[in-house]
Motif scaffolding. Structure first.
Motif, PDB file in Angstrom:
ATOM      1  N   TRP A  88     -83.365   9.215  -2.940  1.00  0.00           N
ATOM      2  CA  TRP A  88     -82.995   8.451  -1.738  1.00  0.00           C
ATOM      3  C   TRP A  88     -83.726   8.958  -0.500  1.00  0.00           C
ATOM      4  CZ3 TRP A  88     -79.685  11.559  -4.569  1.00  0.00           C
ATOM      5  CH2 TRP A  88     -79.289  12.748  -3.970  1.00  0.00           C
TER       6      TRP A  88
ATOM      7  N   GLN B  23     -82.696   3.788   5.332  1.00  0.00           N
ATOM      8  CA  GLN B  23     -82.941   5.076   5.965  1.00  0.00           C
ATOM      9  C   GLN B  23     -82.744   4.900   7.457  1.00  0.00           C
ATOM     10  OE1 GLN B  23     -86.594   6.824   4.511  1.00  0.00           O
ATOM     11  NE2 GLN B  23     -85.616   7.068   2.518  1.00  0.00           N
TER      12      GLN B  23
ATOM     13  N   GLN C 238     -79.323   8.505   4.789  1.00  0.00           N
ATOM     14  CA  GLN C 238     -80.074   7.726   3.824  1.00  0.00           C
ATOM     15  C   GLN C 238     -79.111   7.164   2.800  1.00  0.00           C
ATOM     16  OE1 GLN C 238     -81.649  11.278   3.319  1.00  0.00           O
ATOM     17  NE2 GLN C 238     -83.171  11.073   4.916  1.00  0.00           N
TER      18      GLN C 238
END
Ligand code: ADP
Length: 618
Positions: A234, A267, A275
Motif C-alpha cells: 500500500w 494515498q 495510505q
C-alpha cells in the motif's frame, strides 16, 4: 501425552485437504507464512501494550528450513505462539462463522467444491495437502511451558507439553512423496521454495529467511537468506506494483481465493497522512447477512499492524470491502473505543466511503452488474443509514423493473423512460417478482404503460419509507394511497351507485379493514387491499413483530373494481338483502389478500366458505 479428537467440522475439512481437492498445492506455504506473519504482528503489539510481558521482540522473523534426507519442511516464527488451550481451540476446531453452511454446500455440489471452499480459506489445514504428518511446537510469549501437537490428519491428534520450546511456533511438515502428476512438487528444493515465497508472500512485512548452503572459497556453510522484499504494497505507487502482487495480497488478507473485482488505492498527504489499499471482492461471502459478520479494513499505524476489522473505518453497508489502512499520525496505543470517537478516523472513513462509491459508479457495465448482484442488497442498507451519501447510493443503485425482465434499471434510466404526465417513481415491494407482477395493484399501471420498480429484498421495505425522492420525483408505492390514473370510468357517478354497498361492507369487515372504497387501479381483478400513504406495509409489520416490537394492529383499505361482475353482483345481493352477502364480502376480502401474496388469518374458514359457494354454484 493426550490423544484428542478433531471437532466434527474440522475433521470434514481435513478430509477435504487430505484427499486434496485443489490442484494448486503450493499454497500451503503461503498459508503457513501468513499465519506466522500474523503471529509476529501480534507479539509486537502485545509487547508494546504490556511492558511487563516477557516477550522477545528484537529480531522478529520467519524461518524456513528444509531437510532433504528426512523429507521435511519447517516453517518457524518467533511470534506470539499459543498456549496449550489455544492449540486445542484454534487448531482442533473451526470457529469461523458459516463453516457448517459451507460444508453442507460442499457436500451438495461435488463439482464446484474447489470454487466454494475458496470463499473460506483453509489456513493451517492446507498442510495436509502435502504432508502425511504435521508436527507443531509452540510456546506462547511470556509463558514458560511449550506445547507439542502432532497429527496425521485423520480423526485425532496428540498433544503434549515440552520444556525447551523457543518463543513462537514451528510447523514441521513430513512431506508426502513427490508426485508431479498430482501437482505435488519437491518442497525441499530451494528453487521451489523461493518461487512460492516470491509469488505469494513477497509483501509480507517480516523477513522470510530460508536456510541455504553457500560455498565460498571451497568452504560450504549454511546461512539464512532473506528471500522476500518486505515492501508494504500500500505504500508503493500503483505503477510499481504488478496486478498479481495485489491479487496475492488480497488473498493474504481476505482468505478469498478468487480475484478481487476492484482494487482501490488511496494515498493522502499533507497534514493528515494515510495510505489505503482496498478491495471489492468479486462475490459475496457466505456470512454477508449474518448478524455477527465482521467488517472494516486492517488498521496499521506507521507500518505497524494494529488490528483486524477496524469497524470504525467502514460503515456496515460496505462490510464486504477488504483491505488495509495505514495512518501516519495515530498513536500505536489506539483502542477500538477510542477509534469510534477519533476525528481523524471519522474523516478517513468519510473519504474511504466516497472513494468506494465513486469507484462503483465508474465501473464498466459488466463489472457493475456482478457487483450489484453480489452486494446490492447490502449497499441499499446505506439508503437507510448513511444520510450523507444517500444521493450517491441512489445513483449507483439498480432495481428490477417491469420495463425489462432480464435487466435491472438505474433510477436515472427509469426517470428517462417516465411517461408524459407521470409524476412519481412507482414501485411495489413483495416477496418475489412473480407475486409483484401478478398483484392486482399493478393492473392499471400496466394498462397505462407506467413502469413499476419490483422490490423484493427485505431492506427495500425499509429504505422506501425513508428516502423521499430521486431527482425531484417522489417514490410512490402502487399499493398505497389514492391513485388517480384516470382510467376512463366515471367515478363520481359510480360512487353514488355504490355508496350503500361500500358503507355496509366497511361495517361488515371492520375487524380487518378500515374502509372500503372504489378503485381506479383495477382492470381485471375484483378487489385489492391498499395502505394509506404512511401506513406500514404487511411485510414491514411482520419484520417489526419478528424483532419484538409492539405495534397496534394495522388496518388497510379494501378497494373494489366497480366494473367486475363479482362486485356488481354483490351490490345487487346486498340491495336485495340476500342471504350470504356478508360471507361473499368476506370472501372478496380473502381473495384480495391472497392476490397480493398475503396470508389469511383464518384459512379453514375461508376454504369452507369458498367450497360452500362453489357447491351452490354447480
Ligand atoms: P486462520 O489463519 O484463517 O485463522 P488457521 O487454521 O490457519 O486459520 O489458524 C487458526 C488459528 O490458529 C489462527 O487464527 C491463529 O490464532 C492460530 N495460529 C495458526 N498459526 C499460528 C502461528 N504460527 N502462531 C500463532 N498462532 C497461530
Amino acid at each position: 501425552m493426550e490423544t484428542l479428537e478433531f471437532q466434527a467440522e474440522a475433521r470434514q475439512l481435513l478430509q477435504l485437504m487430505v484427499h486434496s481437492i485443489y490442484s494448486n498445492k503450493d499454497i500451503f506455504l503461503r498459508e503457513l507464512i501468513s499465519n506466522a506473519s500474523d503471529a509476529l504482528d501480534k507479539v509486537r503489539l502485545a509487547a508494546f501494550q504490556d511492558k511487563d510481558l516477557n516477550a522477545e521482540t528484537s529480531d522478529l522473523h520467519i524461518e524456513l528450513e528444509a531437510d532433504k534426507q528426512q523429507r521435511t519442511l519447517t516453517v518457524r516464527d518467533n511470534g506470539i505462539g499459543m498456549s496449550r488451550d489455544e492449540v486445542v481451540d484454534l487448531i482442533g476446531t473451526i470457529a469461523k462463522s458459516g463453516t457448517a453452511e459451507l460444508l453442507r454446500k460442499l457436500k451438495e455440489s461435488k463439482d464446484s467444491s474447489a470454487d466454494l471452499i475458496g470463499q473460506f480459506g483453509v489456513g493451517f489445514y492446507s498442510s495436509f495437502m502435502v504432508a502425511d504428518k504435521v508436527t507443531l511446537v509452540t510456546r506462547k510469549a511470556g509463558q514458560s511451558q511449550g506445547t507439542r501437537w502432532e497429527s496425521e490428519g485423520e480423526g485425532t491428534y496428540t498433544i503434549d507439553s515440552v520444556d525447551d520450546a523457543p518463543q513462537g511456533t514451528s510447523v514441521t511438515l513430513h512431506l508426502k512423496p513427490e508426485d508431479a502428476e498430482d501437482h505435488l512438487f519437491d518442497y525441499t528444493a530451494e528453487y521451489k521454495i523461493r518461487e512460492i515465497v516470491r509469488r505469494y508472500s513477497d509483501f509480507i512485512t517480516w523477513p522470510v529467511r530460508l536456510k541455504v548452503e553457500k560455498t565460498e572459497n571451497d568452504e560450504t556453510k549454511t546461512e539464512f537468506e532473506t528471500i522476500n522484499s518486505m515492501k508494504a504494497l500500500w505504500a508503493r505507487s500503483k505503477d510499481e506494483v504488478a496486478e498479481d502482487e495485489y491479487k496475492e495480497f488480497y488473498r493474504h488478507i481476505s482468505h478469498d481465493w478468487t480475484d478481487p473485482l476492484e482494487i482501490i488505492q488511496m494515498q493522502a498527504e499533507g497534514t493528515f497522512e494515510y495510505q489505503a489499499l482496498l478491495f471489492i471482492p468479486s462475490r459475496a461471502p457466505l456470512d454477508l447477512f449474518m448478524r455477527e459478520s465482521k467488517r472494516g479494513p486492517q488498521l496499521y499505524v506507521k507500518r505497524v499492524f494494529i488490528m483486524d476489522e477496524c469497524e470504525a473505518l467502514m460503515p456496515e453497508y460496505l462490510r464486504f470491502v477488504k483491505g488495509v489502512v495505514d495512518a501516519q499520525d495515530l498513536s500505536l496505543n489506539v483502542s477500538r473505543e477510542i477509534l469510534q470517537q477519533d476525528r481523524q478516523i471519522q474523516l478517513m472513513r468519510r473519504r474511504l466511503v466516497k472513494k468506494i462509491l465513486s469507484t462503483i459508479k465508474s465501473m464498466d457495465a459488466e463489472k457493475y452488474q456482478t457487483f450489484w448482484k453480489e452486494f446490492g442488497a447490502a449497499v441499499k442498507e446505506g439508503l437507510v443509514n448513511d444520510f450523507d451519501n444517500r444521493e450517491s447510493i441512489l445513483e449507483i443503485a439498480s432495481f428490477a423493473s417491469t420495463h425489462d425482465p432480464e435487466k435491472p434499471t438505474t433510477l436515472k434510466g427509469y426517470v428517462e423512460r417516465m411517461k408524459d404526465g407521470q409524476e412519481h417513481i412507482y414501485y411495489l415491494t413483495g416477496a418475489s417478482r412473480s407475486i409483484i407482477e401478478n398483484s392486482p395493484h399493478m393492473e392499471a399501471f400496466k394498462a397505462k404503460g407506467y413502469e413499476v420498480l419490483i422490490l423484493t429484498d427485505a431492506i427495500d421495505e425499509m429504505w422506501v419509507g425513508s428516502v423521499p425522492e430521486f431527482d425531484g420525483r417522489q417514490f410512490q408505492s402502487v399499493a398505497k394511497g389514492q391513485v388517480d390514473l384516470d382510467t376512463g370510468s366515471d367515478t363520481e357517478e359510480k360512487s353514488k351507485d355504490f355508496a350503500g354497498l361500500l358503507s355496509w361492507m366497511t361495517e361488515t369487515l371492520k375487524d380487518n379493514i378500515k374502509e372500503v372504497r372504489l378503485s381506479s387501479r383495477l382492470t381485471t381483478s375484483p378487489a385489492c387491499i391498499v395502505g394509506d400513504s404512511n401506513d406500514v406495509t404487511p411485510t414491514l409489520e411482520k419484520m417489526y413483530r419478528a424483532m419484538g416490537q409492539e405495534l397496534p394492529p394495522i388496518k388497510r383499505i379494501l378497494e373494489l373494481n366497480p366494473d367486475h361482475a363479482l362486485v356488481t353482483s354483490l351490490r345487487k345481493a346486498h340491495e336485495e338483502n340476500k342471504e350470504g352477502a356478508a360471507e361473499t364480502a368476506e370472501l372478496l376480502y380473502g381473495i384480495a389478500l391472497l392476490a397480493e401474496g398475503g396470508e389469511l388469518a383464518d384459512a379453514p374458514r375461508f376454504t369452507r366458505l369458498l367450497a360452500d359457494r362453489l357447491a351452490q354454484a354447480l
